[in-house]
Scaffold this motif. Structure first.
Motif, PDB file in Angstrom:
ATOM      1  N   TYR A   1      58.882   1.262  81.649  1.00 37.43           N
ATOM      2  CA  TYR A   1      58.463   2.065  82.620  1.00 37.43           C
ATOM      3  C   TYR A   1      59.034   1.800  83.922  1.00 37.43           C
ATOM      4  O   TYR A   1      59.396   0.607  84.166  1.00 37.43           O
ATOM      5  CB  TYR A   1      57.050   1.840  82.627  1.00 37.43           C
ATOM      6  CG  TYR A   1      56.115   2.194  81.308  1.00 37.43           C
ATOM      7  CD1 TYR A   1      56.129   3.481  80.892  1.00 37.43           C
ATOM      8  CD2 TYR A   1      55.676   1.115  80.389  1.00 37.43           C
ATOM      9  CE1 TYR A   1      55.480   4.026  79.679  1.00 37.43           C
ATOM     10  CE2 TYR A   1      55.281   1.543  79.313  1.00 37.43           C
ATOM     11  CZ  TYR A   1      55.077   3.155  78.905  1.00 37.43           C
ATOM     12  OH  TYR A   1      54.440   3.370  77.853  1.00 37.43           O
ATOM     13  N   HIS A   2      59.039   2.686  84.927  1.00 39.35           N
ATOM     14  CA  HIS A   2      59.655   2.427  86.187  1.00 39.35           C
ATOM     15  C   HIS A   2      59.250   3.113  87.371  1.00 39.35           C
ATOM     16  O   HIS A   2      58.798   4.366  87.154  1.00 39.35           O
ATOM     17  CB  HIS A   2      61.199   2.980  85.881  1.00 39.35           C
ATOM     18  CG  HIS A   2      61.985   2.657  87.262  1.00 39.35           C
ATOM     19  ND1 HIS A   2      62.145   1.218  87.915  1.00 39.35           N
ATOM     20  CD2 HIS A   2      62.511   3.510  88.308  1.00 39.35           C
ATOM     21  CE1 HIS A   2      62.842   1.535  89.055  1.00 39.35           C
ATOM     22  NE2 HIS A   2      62.979   2.625  89.207  1.00 39.35           N
ATOM     23  N   ASN A   3      58.826   2.644  88.547  1.00 31.89           N
ATOM     24  CA  ASN A   3      58.260   3.363  89.566  1.00 31.89           C
ATOM     25  C   ASN A   3      59.381   2.889  90.659  1.00 31.89           C
ATOM     26  O   ASN A   3      59.699   1.673  91.002  1.00 31.89           O
ATOM     27  CB  ASN A   3      57.109   2.630  89.997  1.00 31.89           C
ATOM     28  CG  ASN A   3      56.786   3.206  91.428  1.00 31.89           C
ATOM     29  OD1 ASN A   3      57.068   2.715  92.460  1.00 31.89           O
ATOM     30  ND2 ASN A   3      55.710   4.259  91.476  1.00 31.89           N
ATOM     31  N   PRO A   4      60.050   3.854  91.420  1.00 26.50           N
ATOM     32  CA  PRO A   4      61.149   3.774  92.159  1.00 26.50           C
ATOM     33  C   PRO A   4      60.845   3.440  93.672  1.00 26.50           C
ATOM     34  O   PRO A   4      61.708   3.237  94.421  1.00 26.50           O
ATOM     35  CB  PRO A   4      61.787   5.049  91.986  1.00 26.50           C
ATOM     36  CG  PRO A   4      60.704   6.013  92.048  1.00 26.50           C
ATOM     37  CD  PRO A   4      59.617   5.303  91.226  1.00 26.50           C
ATOM     38  N   ILE A   5      59.478   3.381  94.131  1.00 23.77           N
ATOM     39  CA  ILE A   5      59.084   3.536  95.277  1.00 23.77           C
ATOM     40  C   ILE A   5      59.168   1.958  96.179  1.00 23.77           C
ATOM     41  O   ILE A   5      58.913   1.086  95.349  1.00 23.77           O
ATOM     42  CB  ILE A   5      57.747   3.967  95.597  1.00 23.77           C
ATOM     43  CG1 ILE A   5      57.516   5.262  95.070  1.00 23.77           C
ATOM     44  CG2 ILE A   5      57.280   3.923  97.067  1.00 23.77           C
ATOM     45  CD1 ILE A   5      58.119   6.518  95.663  1.00 23.77           C
TER      46      ILE A   5
END
Ligand SMILES: *Cc1c(COP(=O)(O)O)cnc(C)c1O
Length: 363
Positions: A287-291
């Motif tokens: 999973y990835h969150n780019p913020i």
């Protein structure tokens, strides 16, 4: 059985509030009718409306020189109302562009400009950074004597949040739709705060506006009375029939928030929930969150899967597991978990357990 609902809006409402509304539904306080069937001018309803405002004032410590308005039309109608009320002849309003909601506010202010030769200046934008961070205030090109500065403290779709309150000479206006009541707020820093209720307050149909008194009474002459803050304030938000049920139910939410210990207590819970989820995402290869970390939203957590082809399966299986509405906004795709005040930590833990299991099976 009630599931965990991660919808961005209309969003989850505290179960205790729904139960109370259920108890009061057929016969509100021995009045012989439901709150929905009652005149908004009746003594009973006025007491409900006044209590809601008093509790909101207590929660946010709203100073006495601010009016609280309970309106309709959503945050979207405020995009126009702000210009009608505050963007004078030939004046410039500064806007900060951090994503889809600030852009919609900008578009509607621009639409108004033709009426009186006013202007909209995009004083800063996250565009160059693909909307993954908030532009530092030192880079902003603010206008001298601007009518106001508008920003969106929490971009609900992008999951991008300000980690500071801007410092401005002009009145500061903020769209708090998806983060109001998530933490304590120094209202005195703002000229005007607005929020649609359906994210972190109550049911759709109610819009809150908190406006400093000196900003009323300057509306453009053609401003529809329902959009005119001064007129609505003078009439106690009852120039016409207000959204009575939404106002009532939001009042129950305000009572619930006070019982929880107020906004400092909610902030601690919200921070813990968001940290739990971001820590899990950051610790996973799947999973990835780019913020940018300082600008990650405490309320709306977008994330992608290692393989976008698995999104449909993820959504179907999470729904079957009682974890609802995890699809990202239709304009951006991916996933998004909205974890407003009504979402307990247990819901976030159930989500990360599911995510871990899904990654194991599909990673
Ligand atoms: C949802 C949302 C809006 C639009 O709200 P409506 O009440 O549907 O008009 C505007 N701004 C933000 C930040 C939002 O999250």
């Amino acid at each position: 059985m009630r599931a965990y609902n991660f919808c961005a809006g209309p969003a989850a409402i505290p179960e205790a509030v729904l139960e109370r509304a259920q108890q009061e539904m057929l016969d509100w306080h021995q009045s012989g009718m439901s709150i929905m069937e009652m005149s908004h001018r009746s003594a009973e309803y006025v007491s409900v409306a006044e209590k809601a405002e008093a509790d909101l004032r207590q929660l946010l410590a709203i100073p006495a020189n601010y009016k609280v308005l309970f309106l309709q039309g959503g945050a979207t109608l405020q995009f126009s109302a702000i210009a009608f009320n505050l963007l004078g002849e030939g004046q410039t309003a500064d806007y900060i562009d951090t994503g889809i909601w600030s852009q919609k506010a900008i578009d509607d202010a621009k639409r108004f400009n033709a009426l009186n030769g006013s202007h909209v200046n995009i004083a800063a934008s996250s565009q160059a950074d693909q909307y993954l961070s908030v532009p530092a205030q030192s880079t902003w090109q603010l206008t001298d004597n601007a009518a106001y500065v508008h920003y969106t403290p929490n971009e609900t779709i992008g999951g991008l949040a300000f980690d500071f309150i801007p410092q401005t000479d002009a009145p500061l206006i903020a769209d708090f739709s998806s983060c109001i009541l998530s933490e304590p707020l120094d209202v005195s820093r703002f000229g005007l705060i607005y929020a649609g209720a359906q994210k972190n307050i109550g049911p759709a149909g109610l819009t809150l506006v908190i406006v400093r008194e000196d900003l009323m009474g300057r509306a453009h002459p053609v401003t529809p009375p329902l959009l005119n803050y001064g007129v609505e304030a003078k009439n106690g938000s009852m120039l016409n029939t207000p959204p009575t049920f939404g106002w009532y139910l939001s009042g129950l939410v305000f009572e619930w928030l006070l019982e929880q210990g107020g906004l400092a207590a909610m902030h601690a819970k919200n921070h813990a929930k968001a940290k739990y989820l971001y820590d899990f995402i950051d610790g996973s290869d799947f999973y990835h969150n780019p913020i940018a970390h300082p600008n990650r939203s405490m309320m709306n957590v977008p994330f992608t899967l290692a393989d976008a082809g698995l999104e449909k399966t993820f959504l179907a299986q999470s729904q079957a597991a009682g974890l609802l509405n995890l699809a990202g906004h239709r304009s951006v795709g991916g996933m998004r978990a909205s974890i407003y005040n009504a979402m307990p930590l247990e819901g976030v833990q159930a989500l990360t357990q599911f995510m871990a299991e899904f990654a194991k099976q599909n990673g």
